[in-house]
Scaffold this motif. Structure first.
Motif, PDB file in Angstrom:
ATOM      1  N   ILE A  53       1.010  -1.257   0.044  1.00 49.16           N
ATOM      2  CA  ILE A  53      -0.032   0.093   0.174  1.00 49.16           C
ATOM      3  C   ILE A  53       0.930   1.280   0.055  1.00 49.16           C
ATOM      4  O   ILE A  53       0.481   2.321  -0.573  1.00 49.16           O
ATOM      5  CB  ILE A  53      -0.897   0.033   1.165  1.00 49.16           C
ATOM      6  CG1 ILE A  53      -2.061   1.087   0.909  1.00 49.16           C
ATOM      7  CG2 ILE A  53      -0.144   0.499   2.494  1.00 49.16           C
ATOM      8  CD1 ILE A  53      -3.014   0.780  -0.071  1.00 49.16           C
ATOM      9  N   ASP A  59      -2.097   1.253  -4.691  1.00 49.17           N
ATOM     10  CA  ASP A  59      -3.621   0.913  -4.626  1.00 49.17           C
ATOM     11  C   ASP A  59      -3.980   0.277  -5.966  1.00 49.17           C
ATOM     12  O   ASP A  59      -4.793  -0.670  -5.825  1.00 49.17           O
ATOM     13  CB  ASP A  59      -4.124   2.027  -4.114  1.00 49.17           C
ATOM     14  CG  ASP A  59      -4.104   3.310  -4.922  1.00 49.17           C
ATOM     15  OD1 ASP A  59      -2.902   3.111  -5.852  1.00 49.17           O
ATOM     16  OD2 ASP A  59      -4.952   4.266  -5.081  1.00 49.17           O
ATOM     17  N   ALA A  63      -5.810  -3.346  -6.051  1.00 46.96           N
ATOM     18  CA  ALA A  63      -6.853  -3.634  -6.749  1.00 46.96           C
ATOM     19  C   ALA A  63      -6.867  -4.940  -7.694  1.00 46.96           C
ATOM     20  O   ALA A  63      -7.654  -5.667  -7.740  1.00 46.96           O
ATOM     21  CB  ALA A  63      -7.502  -2.264  -7.314  1.00 46.96           C
ATOM     22  N   ILE A 118      -6.921  -0.684   0.419  1.00 47.12           N
ATOM     23  CA  ILE A 118      -7.142   0.430  -0.416  1.00 47.12           C
ATOM     24  C   ILE A 118      -7.940   1.379   0.134  1.00 47.12           C
ATOM     25  O   ILE A 118      -7.313   3.079   0.131  1.00 47.12           O
ATOM     26  CB  ILE A 118      -7.832  -0.220  -1.781  1.00 47.12           C
ATOM     27  CG1 ILE A 118      -6.895  -1.201  -2.274  1.00 47.12           C
ATOM     28  CG2 ILE A 118      -7.992   0.979  -2.668  1.00 47.12           C
ATOM     29  CD1 ILE A 118      -7.611  -1.961  -3.570  1.00 47.12           C
TER      30      ILE A 118
END
Length: 266
Positions: A53, A59, A63, A118
């Protein structure tokens, strides 16, 4: 199953194998760096995702991994329910298929964890916290001590199955891989599977210890396996060996993404 559905399942399976591979590359790479004092971290799957992260485009990567891990979870369900690998309905086959469903759940939870990172409403706990939470919840159920012991036995069984699969190269029947690629890929696959099997066996032992002592804090996962090696003679080399093995398992998963037969209609 209609052709578009078959293609969709194949796509999500291959994305899933790739996502699992990337997670294990991170786990193994971080542990190897930590073993030699290069700023890494001995952690499990969740800890590896937490490190992402803070990376550039972290992010976005998380994802993509969440999508891939969700696809892998769905593929595991297809494998178990449609018996795509022909395990059958005997005791051994049913055990394998139940293991596939458990794998579906664990990878879906990992995908959810990635999403939570996220949006910054999850995380904050170590990998071991999740195993301890599971053991603690099971302990509160009727026959909880025995449920924790069963989890430990299942993990040990999965570990032995992985080790046998690697040692005997049973994965070969699922691969469409050129012979020239097999020469360098198969040793990697075998080492990765055997190492992951060892990690599962030790983690299963932690659950058995938790059941024996009625203490959920004794339960643990990959991070605790690394911690148990740290204070052993030649601990650095033990950690480094397991780290390289988990990295090899990550490569094995990436090879599955490319070369594994994915036959939803089998």
């Amino acid at each position: 199953m209609a052709a578009p559905a078959v293609d969709a399942v194949r796509w999500m399976a291959r994305m899933g194998y790739a996502a699992r591979g990337i997670v294990y590359l991170l786990v193994g790479g971080l542990a190897a760096l930590a073993a030699f004092g290069q700023g890494g971290q001995t952690t499990g799957s969740r800890g590896a995702l937490e490190r992402l992260i803070t990376a550039p485009l972290g992010d976005v990567i998380l994802a993509a991994l969440a999508v891939g891990l969700t696809g892998f979870s769905l593929w595991r369900c297809v494998q178990a329910l449609r018996d795509t690998d022909h395990h059958g309905l005997g005791p051994k086959g049913l055990t394998v298929r139940v293991g596939l469903l458990v794998s579906a759940v664990t990878h879906l939870l990992l995908a959810v964890f990635a999403v939570s990172l996220i949006f910054a409403f999850g995380g904050g706990g170590s990998d071991g916290d999740s195993e301890k939470s599971i053991a603690s919840w099971l302990m509160r159920q009727p026959f909880g001590r025995w449920l924790v012991a069963v989890v430990g036995m299942v993990m040990i069984g999965v570990g032995i199955a992985h080790a046998v699969k690697g040692a005997a190269a049973h994965f070969d029947r699922h691969f469409d891989m050129p012979a020239t690629t097999q020469l360098w890929a198969y040793p990697i696959c075998r080492f990765g599977l055997i190492t992951r099997g060892l990690v599962f066996i030790i983690a299963g032992g932690f659950f058995l210890l938790a059941a024996h002592q009625l203490d959920p804090d004794e339960a643990g996962g990959m991070a605790e396996v690394f911690d148990s090696f740290r204070n052993q003679p030649y601990g650095t080399w033990l950690i480094a060996s397991v780290a390289v093995g988990l990295f090899a398992f990550g490569l094995y998963s990436l090879l599955e993404a490319i070369y594994r037969r994915v036959e939803p209609d089998a």
